[in-house]
Design a protein around this motif. Structure first.
Motif, PDB file in Angstrom:
ATOM      1  N   ASP A 107       0.854  -1.185   0.000  1.00 55.75           N
ATOM      2  CA  ASP A 107       0.000   0.000   0.000  1.00 55.75           C
ATOM      3  C   ASP A 107       0.893   1.238   0.000  1.00 55.75           C
ATOM      4  OD1 ASP A 107      -1.601   2.229   0.865  1.00 55.75           O
ATOM      5  OD2 ASP A 107      -3.057   0.806   1.673  1.00 55.75           O
ATOM      6  N   PRO A 108       0.634   2.199  -0.880  1.00 55.05           N
ATOM      7  CA  PRO A 108       1.479   3.399  -0.913  1.00 55.05           C
ATOM      8  C   PRO A 108       1.516   4.152   0.417  1.00 55.05           C
ATOM      9  CG  PRO A 108      -0.001   3.346  -2.813  1.00 55.05           C
ATOM     10  CD  PRO A 108      -0.391   2.206  -1.915  1.00 55.05           C
ATOM     11  N   ALA A 109       0.481   4.007   1.218  1.00 60.23           N
ATOM     12  CA  ALA A 109       0.424   4.713   2.504  1.00 60.23           C
ATOM     13  C   ALA A 109       0.976   3.889   3.661  1.00 60.23           C
ATOM     14  CB  ALA A 109      -1.010   5.114   2.798  1.00 60.23           C
ATOM     15  N   VAL A 110       1.498   2.694   3.381  1.00 56.54           N
ATOM     16  CA  VAL A 110       1.878   1.791   4.469  1.00 56.54           C
ATOM     17  C   VAL A 110       2.971   2.386   5.362  1.00 56.54           C
ATOM     18  CG1 VAL A 110       3.647   0.318   3.371  1.00 56.54           C
ATOM     19  CG2 VAL A 110       2.109  -0.645   5.077  1.00 56.54           C
ATOM     20  N   ALA A 111       3.937   3.093   4.812  1.00 60.27           N
ATOM     21  CA  ALA A 111       5.018   3.655   5.637  1.00 60.27           C
ATOM     22  C   ALA A 111       4.455   4.624   6.669  1.00 60.27           C
ATOM     23  CB  ALA A 111       6.051   4.336   4.759  1.00 60.27           C
ATOM     24  N   SER A 112       3.561   5.505   6.256  1.00 58.30           N
ATOM     25  CA  SER A 112       2.989   6.453   7.212  1.00 58.30           C
ATOM     26  C   SER A 112       2.069   5.757   8.202  1.00 58.30           C
ATOM     27  CB  SER A 112       2.258   7.590   6.502  1.00 58.30           C
ATOM     28  OG  SER A 112       1.206   7.091   5.717  1.00 58.30           O
ATOM     29  N   LEU A 113       1.343   4.724   7.741  1.00 63.78           N
ATOM     30  CA  LEU A 113       0.476   3.972   8.651  1.00 63.78           C
ATOM     31  C   LEU A 113       1.294   3.216   9.697  1.00 63.78           C
ATOM     32  CD1 LEU A 113      -2.102   2.607   6.070  1.00 63.78           C
ATOM     33  CD2 LEU A 113      -2.546   4.304   7.858  1.00 63.78           C
ATOM     34  N   ILE A 114       2.422   2.658   9.275  1.00 62.33           N
ATOM     35  CA  ILE A 114       3.304   1.970  10.220  1.00 62.33           C
ATOM     36  C   ILE A 114       3.831   2.958  11.241  1.00 62.33           C
ATOM     37  CG2 ILE A 114       5.553   0.830  10.466  1.00 62.33           C
ATOM     38  CD1 ILE A 114       4.961  -0.578   7.770  1.00 62.33           C
ATOM     39  N   ALA A 115       4.313   4.100  10.766  1.00 62.81           N
ATOM     40  CA  ALA A 115       4.858   5.113  11.672  1.00 62.81           C
ATOM     41  C   ALA A 115       3.798   5.573  12.673  1.00 62.81           C
ATOM     42  CB  ALA A 115       5.392   6.295  10.867  1.00 62.81           C
ATOM     43  N   TYR A 116       2.590   5.837  12.188  1.00 64.36           N
ATOM     44  CA  TYR A 116       1.513   6.287  13.065  1.00 64.36           C
ATOM     45  C   TYR A 116       1.193   5.237  14.120  1.00 64.36           C
ATOM     46  CZ  TYR A 116      -3.149   7.388  14.739  1.00 64.36           C
ATOM     47  OH  TYR A 116      -4.225   7.636  15.556  1.00 64.36           O
ATOM     48  N   ASN A 117       1.051   3.981  13.692  1.00 65.76           N
ATOM     49  CA  ASN A 117       0.711   2.915  14.632  1.00 65.76           C
ATOM     50  C   ASN A 117       1.820   2.685  15.649  1.00 65.76           C
ATOM     51  OD1 ASN A 117      -1.957   1.288  14.145  1.00 65.76           O
ATOM     52  ND2 ASN A 117      -1.248   1.977  12.156  1.00 65.76           N
ATOM     53  N   LEU A 118       3.065   2.696  15.213  1.00 69.38           N
ATOM     54  CA  LEU A 118       4.174   2.494  16.138  1.00 69.38           C
ATOM     55  C   LEU A 118       4.266   3.638  17.139  1.00 69.38           C
ATOM     56  CD1 LEU A 118       6.900   0.971  13.786  1.00 69.38           C
ATOM     57  CD2 LEU A 118       5.411  -0.208  15.430  1.00 69.38           C
ATOM     58  N   GLU A 119       4.035   4.855  16.655  1.00 70.63           N
ATOM     59  CA  GLU A 119       4.057   6.021  17.554  1.00 70.63           C
ATOM     60  C   GLU A 119       2.938   5.928  18.588  1.00 70.63           C
ATOM     61  OE1 GLU A 119       3.173  10.681  16.947  1.00 70.63           O
ATOM     62  OE2 GLU A 119       4.777   9.863  15.684  1.00 70.63           O
ATOM     63  N   ALA A 120       1.805   5.397  18.173  1.00 69.65           N
ATOM     64  CA  ALA A 120       0.662   5.241  19.076  1.00 69.65           C
ATOM     65  C   ALA A 120       0.766   3.981  19.924  1.00 69.65           C
ATOM     66  CB  ALA A 120      -0.632   5.227  18.268  1.00 69.65           C
ATOM     67  N   GLY A 121       1.831   3.196  19.714  1.00 70.98           N
ATOM     68  CA  GLY A 121       1.999   1.962  20.481  1.00 70.98           C
ATOM     69  C   GLY A 121       1.081   0.850  20.030  1.00 70.98           C
ATOM     70  N   LYS A 122       0.597   0.944  18.790  1.00 69.07           N
ATOM     71  CA  LYS A 122      -0.313  -0.074  18.259  1.00 69.07           C
ATOM     72  C   LYS A 122       0.464  -0.982  17.319  1.00 69.07           C
ATOM     73  CE  LYS A 122      -4.328   2.863  18.638  1.00 69.07           C
ATOM     74  NZ  LYS A 122      -5.471   3.447  17.959  1.00 69.07           N
ATOM     75  N   PRO A 123       0.403  -2.289  17.546  1.00 64.84           N
ATOM     76  CA  PRO A 123       1.143  -3.223  16.693  1.00 64.84           C
ATOM     77  C   PRO A 123       0.523  -3.325  15.302  1.00 64.84           C
ATOM     78  CG  PRO A 123      -0.124  -4.400  18.341  1.00 64.84           C
ATOM     79  CD  PRO A 123      -0.308  -2.944  18.621  1.00 64.84           C
ATOM     80  N   ILE A 124       1.328  -3.814  14.364  1.00 61.58           N
ATOM     81  CA  ILE A 124       0.870  -3.990  12.994  1.00 61.58           C
ATOM     82  C   ILE A 124       1.201  -5.396  12.524  1.00 61.58           C
ATOM     83  CG2 ILE A 124       1.095  -1.573  12.327  1.00 61.58           C
ATOM     84  CD1 ILE A 124       3.761  -2.533  10.934  1.00 61.58           C
TER      85      ILE A 124
END
Length: 132
Positions: free
Chosen positions: A47-64
């Motif tokens: 997904d083209p947005a995956v890098a930002s989604l990963i960063a957001y989730n990791l910053e929020a402490g949410k696993p992926i």
């Protein structure tokens, strides 16, 4: 909230007449699901947005969890079938099907290709048979 059904088969029954104790499936597959899918963001790796989604989730402490395909219920069922097959193989268990319920009335089913019946039809002269 997703729900899962699994159908398995084995070459023999244990001393109690079971293919496998359900607690083994729960310990193997259930634990994997809790570690990898439960309360995780399931994302498509490409997904083209995956890098930002990963960063957001990791910053929020949410696993992926990253899938090699879109995280549709059909693809989640297929992913779980691959995982279950690997996890249950040491117990001489084959996964026949996996059904993932997305809602109470919407689901997708993965069925093992080896679980599908094979039909043999005679050729016109009746001497050869072919599979379909």
């Amino acid at each position: 909230r997703y729900a899962l059904e699994i159908a398995v088969t084995g070459a023999r029954l244990d001393h109690l007449g079971r293919v496998i104790d359900f607690s083994v499936i729960k310990a193997q597959l259930g634990q994997w699901i809790e570690s990898h899918f439960d309360h995780n963001a399931i994302l498509f790796r490409d997904d083209p947005a995956v890098a930002s989604l990963i960063a957001y989730n990791l910053e929020a402490g949410k696993p992926i969890y990253l899938l090699d395909r879109m995280p549709t219920v059909e693809n989640i069922a297929s992913e779980l079938a691959e995982v279950a097959t690997k996890l249950l193989k040491p117990f001489d268990i084959d996964v026949v099907s996996i059904r993932v319920w997305e809602t109470s009335n919407c689901s997708a089913v993965w069925v093992s290709p080896t679980a599908l019946p094979q039909f043999h039809f005679p050729d016109a002269d009746g001497t050869q048979a072919q599979e379909s």
